[in-house]
Write an enzyme that holds these catalytic residues in place. Structure first.
Site, PDB file in Angstrom:
ATOM      1  N   LYS A  80       0.756  -1.206  -0.141  1.00 10.23           N
ATOM      2  CA  LYS A  80       0.000   0.011  -0.015  1.00 10.23           C
ATOM      3  C   LYS A  80       0.733   1.152   0.004  1.00 10.23           C
ATOM      4  O   LYS A  80       1.872   1.478   0.882  1.00 10.23           O
ATOM      5  CB  LYS A  80      -0.936   0.217   1.236  1.00 10.23           C
ATOM      6  N   SER A 155      -9.652   1.784   2.904  1.00  7.87           N
ATOM      7  CA  SER A 155      -9.076   2.513   2.098  1.00  7.87           C
ATOM      8  C   SER A 155      -7.801   1.655   1.421  1.00  7.87           C
ATOM      9  O   SER A 155      -7.236   2.109   0.402  1.00  7.87           O
ATOM     10  CB  SER A 155      -8.093   3.704   2.619  1.00  7.87           C
ATOM     11  N   SER A 179      -9.697  -0.831   7.244  1.00  5.27           N
ATOM     12  CA  SER A 179      -9.194  -0.719   5.927  1.00  5.27           C
ATOM     13  C   SER A 179      -8.633  -1.908   5.387  1.00  5.27           C
ATOM     14  O   SER A 179      -8.222  -1.880   4.047  1.00  5.27           O
ATOM     15  CB  SER A 179      -8.308   0.479   5.643  1.00  5.27           C
TER      16      SER A 179
HETATM   17  N1  GLN Z   1     -13.140   3.842   6.669  1.00  2.00           N
HETATM   18  C1  GLN Z   1     -12.548   4.239   7.799  1.00  2.00           C
HETATM   19  C2  GLN Z   1     -12.129   5.577   7.849  1.00  2.00           C
HETATM   20  O1  GLN Z   1     -12.436   6.337   6.733  1.00  2.00           O
HETATM   21  C3  GLN Z   1     -11.242   3.553   8.148  1.00  2.00           C
HETATM   22  C4  GLN Z   1     -10.270   3.934   7.424  1.00  2.00           C
HETATM   23  C5  GLN Z   1      -8.919   2.884   7.446  1.00  2.00           C
HETATM   24  O2  GLN Z   1      -8.980   2.029   8.358  1.00  2.00           O
HETATM   25  N2  GLN Z   1      -7.877   3.644   7.188  1.00  2.00           N
HETATM   26  O3  GLN Z   1     -11.508   6.376   8.413  1.00  2.00           O
END
Ligand code: GLN
Length: 495
Positions: A80, A155, A179
């Protein structure tokens, strides 16, 4: 030949590689070629290593006889784009870091290198990991290989989509509120968020420091165990890193689920927003475990109903503080100088404002504003401090539940992958997708998502298994038992 490489698990590739039936060059070539052909329609990658990856594969093949028996040596992986890499840019899918080249490797990347793994490229994500659909990338969205009109989740959408598209055999994601698990569920792959502190965050670009965690993504639980083995462990450069020994994650994999106490939160299964297909899959999974000798027990997590509110106060608060470093003074995007301003402090403030306005996307700005608000004098007690107290209650819920259950089984997400554009104009709808995942981040506990069938519309469904801190081995054992009992075979959509 190439198709059988692309449609293999890492354990299979590793065995063939070690038996001399395949070379690392063949494996890396097959995946790079697949990326070249399929990424114009998926856009899982922000950059690829290309010839450099091939060069490493060749070196591995040449020195193979003298090589260590490290199981993942010579195996390619996608990372990532939120982890610092010397070899490729680290953009966090933000204009702010578009031209940023890290002078060092993240702790996890060092470990991948030491294990002899070969980085194929950096994967797309929501900007600074803020989002749940990968639509917040400043460099264009990623599509779900199962249905190109749908999101792969986020994400870590790129890290999940590249697996479903057979562009990489395993990947690294990060999980602040779900995420790793949510995109794994949406794309029909497996993903593990380790215990907070189990994996080094040195060189991970910070989003919300008390929640962020790096973890493995792959096709089977067996593969996740191999990758977790490589990346877990203490790192003195990360002050939150746990200084405890790393167990042998593959050793207990085959222990089965006899006698395992599996907790089920009835309220979660009965919750209104949960898709019927998902409810059905969870119920079937419970039956699989029960028939194999696990004990199913009811547990409660009463404060889950507050977890979204709690998370969306704590995460933006920490984000607003972490992202203050992007002042454009040391690195990151800097706006062109405003020639009309005198060279006094107003020029400096103007430079900050315009650089940040241009460099950050709207979700990142929203979170910075939310976070500065909840941390400001007068609101700190009402919001941030209150959220910290609820966070403690959520952790206590977990501690209590784990007195009677070894693992908790439930849905990873309330729905299957939603359509691109469906939630992007309504942040609250997007935030609600995180209902079942944020608890583990707030509590610091490990959680695993594994594929569990398909919806009537043919979209992948994920189930989530959660365990007490540092009980990754139990989680992996439970997940592997499920995949063995159901004779799970990874699937790849035709693209
Ligand atoms: N969807 C969550 C957010 O927008 C989690 C994001 C993540 O785990 N990086 O914060």
């Amino acid at each position: 030949m190439s198709n059988s490489i692309l449609h293999s698990t890492v354990s299979q590739l590793s065995k063939q590689l070690r038996a001399g039936e395949l070379t690392s060059t063949q494996i890396v070539e097959a995946f790079l070629d697949r990326i070249k052909r399929s990424d114009p329609s998926i856009h899982a990658f922000l950059s690829t290593a290309g010839d450099r990856a091939l060069e490493k594969a060749k070196q591995f093949d040449q020195s193979r006889s003298t090589n260590s028996a490290a199981p993942l040596a010579g195996i390619p992986i996608a990372v990532k784009d939120v982890l610092c890499t010397e070899e490729l840019p680290t953009t966090c899918a933000s204009k702010m870091l578009e031209k940023f080249q890290s002078p060092y490797n993240a702790g996890v990347v060092e470990k991948l290198n030491q294990a002899g793994m070969i980085m194929l490229g950096k994967t797309n994500m929501d900007e600074f990991a803020m989002g749940g659909s990968t639509e917040n990338s400043a460099f264009g969205l990623t599509r779900n290989p199962w249905d190109l009109n749908r999101t792969p989740g986020g994400s870590s959408g790129g890290s999940a989509a590249c697996l479903a598209a057979a562009q990489a055999p395993m990947s690294i994601g990060t999980d602040t509120g779900g995420s790793i698990r949510q995109p794994a569920a949406f794309c029909g792959v497996s993903g593990l968020k380790p215990t907070y502190g189990r994996v080094s965050r040195y060189g991970l670009v910070a989003f919300a420091s008390s929640l962020d965690q790096v973890g493995p993504m792959g096709h089977t639980v067996e593969d996740l165990a191999l990758l977790l083995q490589v990346i877990a462990g203490h790192d003195h450069r990360d002050s939150t890193s746990i200084p405890s020994d790393v167990p042998d994650y593959s050793a207990e994999l085959n222990a089965g689920c006899k006698g395992l106490r599996i907790g089920v939160v009835r309220d979660h299964l009965e919750s209104e927003g949960l898709d019927d297909d998902i409810r059905k899959s969870i119920t079937q999974a419970i039956d699989v475990y029960r028939q194999a000798g696990a004990t199913i027990v009811d547990v409660t997590l009463p404060n889950t109903k507050h977890s979204i509110a709690t998370y969306y106060i704590i995460a933006p608060s920490e984000a607003s503080s972490n992202l203050s470093r992007y002042s454009a003074a040391h690195y990151g995007h800097r706006a062109n100088p405003n020639k009309n301003l005198a060279k006094d402090t107003s020029a400096l403030i103007d430079m900050y404002c315009r650089s940040r306005s241009e460099g950050f996307g709207s979700e990142v700005k929203r979170r910075i504003m939310l976070g500065t608000y909840t941390l400001s004098a007068g609101y700190y007690d009402a919001y941030y401090l209150k959220a910290l107290k609820v966070r403690r209650l959520i952790r206590q819920d977990y501690d209590k539940a784990f007195e009677t259950a070894d693992v908790i089984l439930g849905p990873t997400t309330p729905t299957t992958a939603f359509k691109l554009g469906e939630k992007s104009s309504d942040p609250v709808q997007m935030y609600l997708v995180d209902l079942f995942t944020v608890g583990a981040n707030l509590a610091g506990t490990p959680a695993l998502s594994i594929p569990c069938g398909k919806s009537s519309g043919g979209l992948p469904i994920g189930i989530q298994l959660q365990a007490p801190p540092l009980a990754e081995a139990t989680l992996l054992r439970a997940g592997h038992a499920y995949q063995q009992l159901t004779q799970y075979q990874p699937e790849w959509p035709t693209l």
